[in-house]
Design a protein around this motif. Sequence first.
Motif, mmCIF file in Angstrom:
data_model
loop_
_atom_site.group_PDB
_atom_site.id
_atom_site.type_symbol
_atom_site.label_atom_id
_atom_site.label_comp_id
_atom_site.label_asym_id
_atom_site.label_seq_id
_atom_site.Cartn_x
_atom_site.Cartn_y
_atom_site.Cartn_z
ATOM 1 N N UNK A 143 0.778 -1.241 0.000
ATOM 2 C CA UNK A 143 0.000 0.000 0.000
ATOM 3 C C UNK A 143 0.806 1.285 0.000
ATOM 4 N N UNK A 144 2.128 1.215 0.243
ATOM 5 C CA UNK A 144 2.924 2.421 0.442
ATOM 6 C C UNK A 144 3.377 3.021 -0.887
ATOM 7 N N UNK A 145 2.399 3.517 -1.643
ATOM 8 C CA UNK A 145 2.607 4.156 -2.949
ATOM 9 C C UNK A 145 3.237 3.195 -3.957
ATOM 10 N N UNK A 146 2.524 2.101 -4.311
ATOM 11 C CA UNK A 146 3.023 1.204 -5.360
ATOM 12 C C UNK A 146 3.179 1.953 -6.673
ATOM 13 N N UNK A 147 4.289 1.711 -7.336
ATOM 14 C CA UNK A 147 4.653 2.540 -8.486
ATOM 15 C C UNK A 147 5.068 1.648 -9.651
ATOM 16 N N UNK A 148 6.315 1.698 -10.079
ATOM 17 C CA UNK A 148 6.767 0.885 -11.203
ATOM 18 C C UNK A 148 6.656 -0.598 -10.920
ATOM 19 N N UNK A 160 7.492 -4.951 -7.675
ATOM 20 C CA UNK A 160 6.809 -3.675 -7.496
ATOM 21 C C UNK A 160 7.679 -2.724 -6.684
ATOM 22 N N UNK A 161 7.812 -1.507 -7.166
ATOM 23 C CA UNK A 161 8.458 -0.445 -6.406
ATOM 24 C C UNK A 161 7.430 0.163 -5.461
ATOM 25 N N UNK A 162 7.719 0.138 -4.168
ATOM 26 C CA UNK A 162 6.896 0.813 -3.165
ATOM 27 C C UNK A 162 7.623 2.105 -2.801
ATOM 28 N N UNK A 163 7.208 3.192 -3.447
ATOM 29 C CA UNK A 163 7.994 4.427 -3.372
ATOM 30 C C UNK A 163 8.090 4.991 -1.959
ATOM 31 N N UNK A 164 6.989 5.026 -1.223
ATOM 32 C CA UNK A 164 7.027 5.641 0.101
ATOM 33 C C UNK A 164 7.721 4.750 1.129
ATOM 34 N N UNK A 165 7.705 3.446 0.893
ATOM 35 C CA UNK A 165 8.435 2.524 1.762
ATOM 36 C C UNK A 165 9.902 2.418 1.364
ATOM 37 N N UNK A 166 10.282 3.053 0.243
ATOM 38 C CA UNK A 166 11.670 3.090 -0.238
ATOM 39 C C UNK A 166 12.214 1.671 -0.438
ATOM 40 N N UNK A 167 11.464 0.853 -1.191
ATOM 41 C CA UNK A 167 11.922 -0.507 -1.371
ATOM 42 C C UNK A 167 11.340 -1.114 -2.641
#
Length: 274
Positions: A143-148, A160-167
């Motif tokens: 849920x932490x801003x899934x991105x690319x 999946x890049x989780x942008x807000x979780x930095x991972x």
Amino acid sequence: MELSAFSSIANGLDHPEGVAWGSDGSLYAGGEAGQIYRIEPGGEVQELASTGGFMYGITLAADGTVFACDYGNAAVQRVSAKGEITTWSTGTPEHPLRVPNFSAFDGAGNLYVTDSGDWGSDDGLIFRVTPEGRTDVWSQAVPAFPNGCCLNAEGDALLVVESRARRLVRVPIEGGPPTVVADLTGTQPDGVALASDGTILVGCYRPDRIWRVDPDGKKSVLVEDPDGVVLNQPANIAFCGPALDKIVVSSLGGWSLQSADAGLTGLALRMPKI
């Protein structure tokens, strides 16, 4: 890798975020006013279509049809090779699309679409759209801003890049909890591309950096631009060329696509007939 390895292969684009290599030998990119660009091998830029929205990720089918994450219109748009636009998905009645960010096909023609949600709210999710156009919520586990995103080589997991979780995380296709592939603390990761040997490249919105994640999970900085001139918010990366032996990087903060030889060969993306 040195910044001098990069050269501009397309200019005059409107802050492109998404970029993709087509089976027709052209590159495709999006613009912040809803443009879909087709860039010919010689660098000639053609505006294929425009929705008036804001294009994030760009994904291609076998016949050159573009599936574009249109943040401005909160939809996934389907754009034919002739530039005809139809809306492919707006989410579900219970969960309408809010921030469609990136998408990836599996071998069966299902399109996985990240909806990043609101920054700070950790309310993102991932949809799956069938080849017939039916949309369902596929996962709420990142849920932490899934991105690319992209499928792994075996096709049994979505990276999946989780942008807000930095991972960067691995989400099993058949269900199960996600596992962390790489901790990217200190950056805001955005897009992901997978090489044929299992190496993963992750473009960053901040700072102007591309991470390299080896198959064993070891991470290193592939390249960084402290001035943001050559790499200007390199949000997304795609492998390009007939042999997929070059990378092309978007410039969300600028107006060009940059390309270089990164010493890797890309894993061919799944491009089904839809």
